[in-house]
Design a protein around this motif. Sequence first.
Motif, PDB file in Angstrom:
ATOM      1  N   LYS A 187       0.827  -1.214   0.000  1.00  0.00           N
ATOM      2  CA  LYS A 187       0.000   0.000   0.000  1.00  0.00           C
ATOM      3  C   LYS A 187       0.859   1.261   0.000  1.00  0.00           C
ATOM      4  O   LYS A 187       0.492   2.267  -0.606  1.00  0.00           O
ATOM      5  N   ALA A 188       1.990   1.233   0.672  1.00  0.00           N
ATOM      6  CA  ALA A 188       2.852   2.411   0.791  1.00  0.00           C
ATOM      7  C   ALA A 188       3.897   2.506  -0.327  1.00  0.00           C
ATOM      8  O   ALA A 188       4.472   3.576  -0.539  1.00  0.00           O
ATOM      9  N   PHE A 189       4.111   1.425  -1.057  1.00  0.00           N
ATOM     10  CA  PHE A 189       5.188   1.361  -2.050  1.00  0.00           C
ATOM     11  C   PHE A 189       4.897   2.262  -3.248  1.00  0.00           C
ATOM     12  O   PHE A 189       3.815   2.224  -3.822  1.00  0.00           O
ATOM     13  N   LYS A 190       5.876   3.052  -3.607  1.00  0.00           N
ATOM     14  CA  LYS A 190       5.810   3.908  -4.793  1.00  0.00           C
ATOM     15  C   LYS A 190       6.917   3.469  -5.740  1.00  0.00           C
ATOM     16  O   LYS A 190       8.050   3.884  -5.612  1.00  0.00           O
ATOM     17  N   GLY A 191       6.579   2.604  -6.651  1.00  0.00           N
ATOM     18  CA  GLY A 191       7.568   2.107  -7.595  1.00  0.00           C
ATOM     19  C   GLY A 191       6.964   1.026  -8.462  1.00  0.00           C
ATOM     20  O   GLY A 191       5.750   0.838  -8.487  1.00  0.00           O
ATOM     21  N   GLU A 192       7.828   0.317  -9.158  1.00  0.00           N
ATOM     22  CA  GLU A 192       7.409  -0.751 -10.063  1.00  0.00           C
ATOM     23  C   GLU A 192       7.883  -2.093  -9.513  1.00  0.00           C
ATOM     24  O   GLU A 192       9.070  -2.281  -9.271  1.00  0.00           O
ATOM     25  N   LEU A 193       6.941  -3.008  -9.319  1.00  0.00           N
ATOM     26  CA  LEU A 193       7.268  -4.370  -8.888  1.00  0.00           C
ATOM     27  C   LEU A 193       7.438  -5.235 -10.126  1.00  0.00           C
ATOM     28  O   LEU A 193       6.554  -5.269 -10.993  1.00  0.00           O
ATOM     29  N   ILE A 194       8.555  -5.936 -10.197  1.00  0.00           N
ATOM     30  CA  ILE A 194       8.882  -6.745 -11.372  1.00  0.00           C
ATOM     31  C   ILE A 194       9.028  -8.199 -10.960  1.00  0.00           C
ATOM     32  O   ILE A 194       9.663  -8.507  -9.944  1.00  0.00           O
ATOM     33  N   THR A 195       8.453  -9.084 -11.752  1.00  0.00           N
ATOM     34  CA  THR A 195       8.568 -10.514 -11.493  1.00  0.00           C
ATOM     35  C   THR A 195       8.578 -11.271 -12.813  1.00  0.00           C
ATOM     36  O   THR A 195       8.625 -10.657 -13.882  1.00  0.00           O
ATOM     37  N   THR A 196       8.544 -12.593 -12.736  1.00  0.00           N
ATOM     38  CA  THR A 196       8.640 -13.435 -13.927  1.00  0.00           C
ATOM     39  C   THR A 196       7.534 -14.490 -13.938  1.00  0.00           C
ATOM     40  O   THR A 196       6.891 -14.730 -12.908  1.00  0.00           O
ATOM     41  N   TRP A 197       7.370 -15.123 -15.091  1.00  0.00           N
ATOM     42  CA  TRP A 197       6.365 -16.192 -15.194  1.00  0.00           C
ATOM     43  C   TRP A 197       6.622 -17.343 -14.225  1.00  0.00           C
ATOM     44  O   TRP A 197       5.667 -17.875 -13.653  1.00  0.00           O
ATOM     45  N   PRO A 198       7.866 -17.768 -14.001  1.00  0.00           N
ATOM     46  CA  PRO A 198       8.056 -18.826 -13.003  1.00  0.00           C
ATOM     47  C   PRO A 198       7.555 -18.430 -11.614  1.00  0.00           C
ATOM     48  O   PRO A 198       7.011 -19.264 -10.887  1.00  0.00           O
ATOM     49  N   VAL A 199       7.693 -17.162 -11.244  1.00  0.00           N
ATOM     50  CA  VAL A 199       7.177 -16.692  -9.952  1.00  0.00           C
ATOM     51  C   VAL A 199       5.649 -16.746  -9.968  1.00  0.00           C
ATOM     52  O   VAL A 199       5.030 -17.234  -9.023  1.00  0.00           O
ATOM     53  N   ILE A 200       5.034 -16.258 -11.047  1.00  0.00           N
ATOM     54  CA  ILE A 200       3.573 -16.267 -11.165  1.00  0.00           C
ATOM     55  C   ILE A 200       3.051 -17.697 -11.065  1.00  0.00           C
ATOM     56  O   ILE A 200       2.062 -17.971 -10.377  1.00  0.00           O
ATOM     57  N   THR A 201       3.724 -18.617 -11.731  1.00  0.00           N
ATOM     58  CA  THR A 201       3.325 -20.035 -11.696  1.00  0.00           C
ATOM     59  C   THR A 201       3.426 -20.594 -10.286  1.00  0.00           C
ATOM     60  O   THR A 201       2.516 -21.275  -9.810  1.00  0.00           O
TER      61      THR A 201
END
Length: 137
Positions: free
Chosen positions: A30-44
């Motif tokens: 909620k407090a984060f101001k930025g871009e969170l980056i992840t990958t398909w293996p993480v999503i899976t």
Amino acid sequence: MQKTLIDSGPLIALFDRNDRYYGSVLEFIKAFKGELITTWPVITEVSHMLDFNLQVQIDFLKWCERGGVTLYEITQEELSNIRAMMEKYSDIPMDLADGTLMYIANKEKIKNILSIDSDFDIYRTLKKQNLNNLLRQ
């Protein structure tokens, strides 16, 4: 805009109210101001761990669709670099999801991560630097 990698653990916690990290992760996001980056293996991995409830999985995917995270595309040509990193840390061991995150950290020079795993305290970038885990500050 600050780019920060996000691992499976915080994403699972964010969508599982019974997870012991739910409150702290929710507060951080909620407090984060930025871009969170992840990958398909993480999503899976997250989808698999949320298999206790199909609606929770769907809610997670909707959140991803709305831009909750940015999905970094890994090409086939990049797999050899990820595999080499996994081999280097085979004693821990480093799984594919973690390998992709460390690969992105190296390639994109990203220094921050959100993780509840202590493995990221051990992993190092090619410049021998560890990632700054924003959940442990």
